[in-house]
Design an enzyme around this catalytic site. Sequence first.
Site, PDB file in Angstrom:
ATOM      1  N   PHE A 164       0.833  -1.198   0.000  1.00  0.00           N
ATOM      2  CA  PHE A 164       0.000   0.000   0.000  1.00  0.00           C
ATOM      3  C   PHE A 164       0.872   1.254   0.000  1.00  0.00           C
ATOM      4  O   PHE A 164       1.869   1.330   0.738  1.00  0.00           O
ATOM      5  CB  PHE A 164      -0.878   0.058   1.261  1.00  0.00           C
ATOM      6  CG  PHE A 164      -1.784  -1.122   1.458  1.00  0.00           C
ATOM      7  CD1 PHE A 164      -3.065  -1.128   0.926  1.00  0.00           C
ATOM      8  CD2 PHE A 164      -1.367  -2.229   2.194  1.00  0.00           C
ATOM      9  CE1 PHE A 164      -3.919  -2.210   1.129  1.00  0.00           C
ATOM     10  CE2 PHE A 164      -2.209  -3.308   2.412  1.00  0.00           C
ATOM     11  CZ  PHE A 164      -3.483  -3.296   1.868  1.00  0.00           C
ATOM     12  N   ASP A 165       0.469   2.233  -0.769  1.00  0.00           N
ATOM     13  CA  ASP A 165       0.985   3.581  -0.584  1.00  0.00           C
ATOM     14  C   ASP A 165       0.371   4.134   0.707  1.00  0.00           C
ATOM     15  O   ASP A 165      -0.617   3.594   1.224  1.00  0.00           O
ATOM     16  CB  ASP A 165       0.592   4.435  -1.790  1.00  0.00           C
ATOM     17  CG  ASP A 165       1.099   5.862  -1.683  1.00  0.00           C
ATOM     18  OD1 ASP A 165       2.211   6.073  -1.146  1.00  0.00           O
ATOM     19  OD2 ASP A 165       0.378   6.776  -2.121  1.00  0.00           O
TER      20      ASP A 165
END
Length: 307
Positions: A164-165
Amino acid sequence: MSDAVTTDDQRLVIAISSRALFDLDEAHRVFEEQGLDAYSHYQIENEDTPLPPGQAYRVVRKLLALNERLPESLRIEVVLLSRNSADTGLRVFNSIEHYGLAITRAAFCGGESPWRYINAFGCQLFLSAEPGDVRKALESDVAAATLVSRAATEAEGDQLRFAFDGDAVLFSDEAERIYKEQGLAAFAESERASRHEPLDGGPFKQFLAALQRLQSAFPASEAPIRTALVTARSAPAHERVIRTLRAWDIRIDESIFLGGLKKTEFLKAYQADVFFDDQQTHCDLAADHIATGHVPHGVANPPEKCE
């Protein structure tokens, strides 16, 4: 058959479009070039020919395989949401049966957008090839991403690895807005001053929490799911992120602070099965190597940019 759900039920429900689960590019070309009638005829004529796997097929297969090891209250369910009619969608269900996927619930919407059924099914994640449907899901407070991959590679092993960013994905875009509007120096100073103040949650916060519930059913060394934060942040902006996750009581297995370096090589080293980011540039770079979902949320994705 009872529809009752026990109060301790914490199942993860994921909605997926037919074009994300299977490769429908050939059929879609028929629709675009020859129209709906030709498309319907093509799908019915080929309804016994299995569709090739799509961008999300391998992730879905790994998710459903986890049910063999999970208690009933933590089971994973995948729901098919499709713009097809039930008639043209028969090929999709035949393909599901061909590959032995345990998917039994579906909504075939006859050309209409299927996003409106996301909350009715209780979905916590929506994966689609239609950006407009994804944006509607995000507006309904459901984690959602447009799959933009050009590769259908599969990470080694049975473990399912999510990447995930941070800003505008796991976290709100409050810090990213300062960076976009005032620059890097102002961003760093703001994060330093706010390092003890948890960030607000982004669209994928609850999905990450759901993954942690699944992880908690296993010893840490044997968890079949692994999570990673892969962010362009660097010191000193790392501290607020760490304190935010601590305040949320959410564990993330790996945190990679890149300080502006490109993410693709790190995602490959991590062996990500799927990667979610709000920046189209980062998604485009990763798309040849990893199943990649663009999250059209936050300051980097104004509505006019996504239309």
